[in-house]
Design a protein around this motif. Structure first.
Motif, PDB file in Angstrom:
ATOM      1  N   ASN A 184       0.756  -1.115   0.075  1.00  0.00           N
ATOM      2  CA  ASN A 184      -0.060   0.038  -0.028  1.00  0.00           C
ATOM      3  C   ASN A 184       0.944   1.142   0.004  1.00  0.00           C
ATOM      4  O   ASN A 184       1.579   1.426   1.054  1.00  0.00           O
ATOM      5  N   PRO A 185       0.699   1.959  -1.137  1.00  0.00           N
ATOM      6  CA  PRO A 185       1.637   3.214  -1.244  1.00  0.00           C
ATOM      7  C   PRO A 185       1.472   4.210   0.025  1.00  0.00           C
ATOM      8  O   PRO A 185       2.506   4.881   0.620  1.00  0.00           O
ATOM      9  N   LYS A 186       0.254   4.287   0.639  1.00  0.00           N
ATOM     10  CA  LYS A 186       0.067   5.262   1.549  1.00  0.00           C
ATOM     11  C   LYS A 186       1.003   4.956   3.017  1.00  0.00           C
ATOM     12  O   LYS A 186       1.668   5.556   3.567  1.00  0.00           O
ATOM     13  N   LYS A 187       0.946   3.467   3.125  1.00  0.00           N
ATOM     14  CA  LYS A 187       1.422   2.894   4.161  1.00  0.00           C
ATOM     15  C   LYS A 187       3.237   3.051   4.111  1.00  0.00           C
ATOM     16  O   LYS A 187       3.776   3.363   5.187  1.00  0.00           O
ATOM     17  N   ILE A 188       3.543   2.565   2.983  1.00  0.00           N
ATOM     18  CA  ILE A 188       5.130   3.025   2.693  1.00  0.00           C
ATOM     19  C   ILE A 188       5.405   4.367   2.866  1.00  0.00           C
ATOM     20  O   ILE A 188       6.412   4.707   3.277  1.00  0.00           O
ATOM     21  N   LEU A 189       4.723   5.076   2.374  1.00  0.00           N
ATOM     22  CA  LEU A 189       4.984   6.799   2.460  1.00  0.00           C
ATOM     23  C   LEU A 189       4.995   7.327   3.933  1.00  0.00           C
ATOM     24  O   LEU A 189       5.960   7.757   4.466  1.00  0.00           O
ATOM     25  N   ASP A 190       4.036   6.776   4.567  1.00  0.00           N
ATOM     26  CA  ASP A 190       3.908   7.112   5.914  1.00  0.00           C
ATOM     27  C   ASP A 190       5.332   6.627   6.607  1.00  0.00           C
ATOM     28  O   ASP A 190       5.953   7.037   7.720  1.00  0.00           O
TER      29      ASP A 190
ATOM     30  N   ALA B  39      19.569  14.293   2.510  1.00  0.00           N
ATOM     31  CA  ALA B  39      19.707  15.663   2.805  1.00  0.00           C
ATOM     32  C   ALA B  39      18.456  16.565   2.390  1.00  0.00           C
ATOM     33  O   ALA B  39      18.378  16.614   1.103  1.00  0.00           O
ATOM     34  N   GLU B  40      17.753  16.882   3.207  1.00  0.00           N
ATOM     35  CA  GLU B  40      16.457  17.368   2.934  1.00  0.00           C
ATOM     36  C   GLU B  40      16.846  18.979   2.122  1.00  0.00           C
ATOM     37  O   GLU B  40      17.638  19.680   2.534  1.00  0.00           O
ATOM     38  N   GLY B  41      15.993  19.204   0.829  1.00  0.00           N
ATOM     39  CA  GLY B  41      16.144  20.278   0.260  1.00  0.00           C
ATOM     40  C   GLY B  41      17.202  20.212  -0.864  1.00  0.00           C
ATOM     41  O   GLY B  41      17.325  20.821  -1.681  1.00  0.00           O
ATOM     42  N   PHE B  42      18.025  19.001  -0.775  1.00  0.00           N
ATOM     43  CA  PHE B  42      18.914  18.731  -1.839  1.00  0.00           C
ATOM     44  C   PHE B  42      18.767  17.392  -2.427  1.00  0.00           C
ATOM     45  O   PHE B  42      18.848  17.284  -3.707  1.00  0.00           O
ATOM     46  N   ASP B  43      18.872  16.325  -1.537  1.00  0.00           N
ATOM     47  CA  ASP B  43      18.439  14.973  -2.199  1.00  0.00           C
ATOM     48  C   ASP B  43      17.125  14.801  -2.588  1.00  0.00           C
ATOM     49  O   ASP B  43      16.164  15.764  -2.380  1.00  0.00           O
ATOM     50  N   LYS B  44      16.558  13.541  -3.181  1.00  0.00           N
ATOM     51  CA  LYS B  44      15.129  13.746  -3.819  1.00  0.00           C
ATOM     52  C   LYS B  44      14.791  12.127  -3.120  1.00  0.00           C
ATOM     53  O   LYS B  44      15.360  11.181  -3.492  1.00  0.00           O
ATOM     54  N   ILE B  45      13.709  12.011  -2.714  1.00  0.00           N
ATOM     55  CA  ILE B  45      13.071  10.731  -2.414  1.00  0.00           C
ATOM     56  C   ILE B  45      12.135  10.703  -3.697  1.00  0.00           C
ATOM     57  O   ILE B  45      10.936  11.530  -4.020  1.00  0.00           O
ATOM     58  N   CYS B  46      12.101   9.496  -4.165  1.00  0.00           N
ATOM     59  CA  CYS B  46      11.265   9.188  -5.233  1.00  0.00           C
ATOM     60  C   CYS B  46      10.302   8.006  -4.991  1.00  0.00           C
ATOM     61  O   CYS B  46      10.856   6.869  -5.070  1.00  0.00           O
ATOM     62  N   PHE B  47       9.060   8.078  -4.938  1.00  0.00           N
ATOM     63  CA  PHE B  47       8.243   6.852  -4.809  1.00  0.00           C
ATOM     64  C   PHE B  47       7.815   6.513  -6.386  1.00  0.00           C
ATOM     65  O   PHE B  47       7.149   7.223  -6.848  1.00  0.00           O
TER      66      PHE B  47
ATOM     67  N   LYS C 126       0.716  14.558   0.094  1.00  0.00           N
ATOM     68  CA  LYS C 126       1.818  14.535   1.148  1.00  0.00           C
ATOM     69  C   LYS C 126       3.188  14.455   0.385  1.00  0.00           C
ATOM     70  O   LYS C 126       4.208  15.022   0.985  1.00  0.00           O
ATOM     71  N   CYS C 127       3.276  14.035  -0.801  1.00  0.00           N
ATOM     72  CA  CYS C 127       4.542  14.169  -1.618  1.00  0.00           C
ATOM     73  C   CYS C 127       4.809  15.545  -1.981  1.00  0.00           C
ATOM     74  O   CYS C 127       5.861  16.036  -1.825  1.00  0.00           O
ATOM     75  N   ARG C 128       3.911  16.209  -2.177  1.00  0.00           N
ATOM     76  CA  ARG C 128       4.114  17.737  -2.762  1.00  0.00           C
ATOM     77  C   ARG C 128       4.458  18.262  -1.633  1.00  0.00           C
ATOM     78  O   ARG C 128       5.406  19.273  -1.542  1.00  0.00           O
ATOM     79  N   GLU C 129       3.867  18.135  -0.369  1.00  0.00           N
ATOM     80  CA  GLU C 129       4.087  18.890   0.779  1.00  0.00           C
ATOM     81  C   GLU C 129       5.581  18.589   1.203  1.00  0.00           C
ATOM     82  O   GLU C 129       6.289  19.534   1.629  1.00  0.00           O
ATOM     83  N   LYS C 130       5.998  17.434   1.106  1.00  0.00           N
ATOM     84  CA  LYS C 130       7.477  17.148   1.550  1.00  0.00           C
ATOM     85  C   LYS C 130       8.421  17.165   0.600  1.00  0.00           C
ATOM     86  O   LYS C 130       9.650  17.208   0.784  1.00  0.00           O
ATOM     87  N   GLY C 131       8.088  17.454  -0.690  1.00  0.00           N
ATOM     88  CA  GLY C 131       9.160  17.919  -1.675  1.00  0.00           C
ATOM     89  C   GLY C 131       9.522  16.515  -2.241  1.00  0.00           C
ATOM     90  O   GLY C 131      10.434  16.449  -2.881  1.00  0.00           O
ATOM     91  N   PHE C 132       8.669  15.618  -2.212  1.00  0.00           N
ATOM     92  CA  PHE C 132       9.006  14.073  -2.684  1.00  0.00           C
ATOM     93  C   PHE C 132       8.478  13.832  -4.250  1.00  0.00           C
ATOM     94  O   PHE C 132       7.748  14.553  -4.477  1.00  0.00           O
TER      95      PHE C 132
END
Length: 315
Positions: A69-75, A176-184, A208-214
């Motif tokens: 479940n993507p929501k569970k993985i994201l959380d 590193a928040e703001g530099f690296d990227k998390i990609c789901f 949530k991805c938009r909010e976190k910059g993912f």
């Protein structure tokens, strides 16, 4: 969740003013996506991936292995990043790190022993330590010592750890928040990724991805459709049937069946992905004939993985 060490690190040396940017790849599936992006990484020079980008898969720990479940993985990823930032970890995180250590040290030899060790550690936390799995561990070193002592007594494990600090520190995600990227990288699976008035998981994940910059990269109905995009005959598929993606055999759905018609060698957990990656420009072009908008992918056949590849190329 932890960083995979399977992708080879690049040996190219850059001048001091150049810094590697990490793209952390979080897959919904266990094998198919990892096989593909391993090939992307291996062929990065041939397909034009920016040499200043490092691809790092995020793999699941023991208690997360069956999740789809993507929501569970994201959380969980959000929670793990928060733990990395604060230095506080839950009992569940600690037990997963211990399991990861056992895998790498060879202490676990089969699935039966694996389950026995996990269940025993959960009982130790619940009955001996009187702690819930979601509680923060106040004395990590002390708790580890108690767990290991009881594992020796109850499971017969000997010499299970040489340095507790290694378990505590080694699995943090180096993001590193703001530099690296998390990609789901997820499927639009309507059975596990719900979108109903009372439980709109799709909108939650998008927001949530938009909010976190993912980055959120969705393929509707499933990753096999992205693989199909590497063949021009994908334009001839029945879009309504593809959106529904019904079972056509006891083990296969429509998207996988269509892929196997074109490419009989395909198997979910074993396929020669480099053959596909060599035609990645074709997949990017074919993707334009379908939906690429992440909001539209909730209901429409398509993918936006091509946009991720273009971003990693710097184009």
């Amino acid at each position: 969740m932890r960083e995979s060490r399977t992708f080879a690190r690049r040996t190219q040396v850059f001048s001091e003013d150049k810094t590697l940017r990490k793209y952390f790849l979080v897959y919904e599936g266990a094998d198919t996506e990892d096989i593909y992006f391993s090939a992307v990484n291996a062929m990065r020079g041939e397909i034009g991936i920016d040499p200043l980008i490092e691809l790092i898969p995020i793999i699941r720990s023991y208690s997360e292995e069956s999740w789809s479940n993507p929501k569970k993985i994201l959380d969980r990823v959000i929670r793990d990043l928060e733990e990395s930032k604060t230095g506080h970890i839950s009992y569940e995180t600690l037990l997963n790190r211990i399991m990861d250590h056992f895998y790498e040290s060879g202490a676990i030899v089969d699935k039966l022993q694996e389950k026995n060790i996990w269940d025993t550690m959960c009982r130790i936390c619940r009955e001996d330590l009187c702690q819930a799995m979601d509680r923060d561990v106040e004395d990590v070193s002390g708790v580890c010592n108690k767990i290991f002592e009881r594992l020796r007594e109850r499971c017969g494990l000997r010499h299970v750890v040489s340095d507790i600090s290694d378990i505590i520190e080694r699995e943090n995600i180096t993001y590193a928040e703001g530099f690296d990227k998390i990609c789901f990288i997820v499927d639009r699976d309507r059975e596990s990724f719900l979108s109903t008035p009372g439980n709109d998981q799709y909108s939650y994940v998008v927001d949530k991805c938009r909010e976190k910059g993912f980055g959120l990269y969705v393929t509707n109905p499933c990753f096999e459709f992205w693989l199909l995009l590497h063949f021009d005959s994908v334009r001839e598929v029945d879009r309504e049937k593809m959106a529904e993606n019904p079972k056509v055999t006891a083990k296969r759905r429509y998207a996988e069946q269509e892929l196997r018609k074109i490419w009989p060698e395909y198997k979910k957990n074993s396929y020669e992905a480099k053959v596909l990656v060599a035609d990645i420009d074709k997949a990017i072009a074919n993707e334009k004939q379908f939906c690429e908008d992440v909001a539209g992918l909730e209901k429409n056949v398509g993918s936006n993985i091509g946009l991720l590849i273009c971003e990693m190329r710097g184009s």
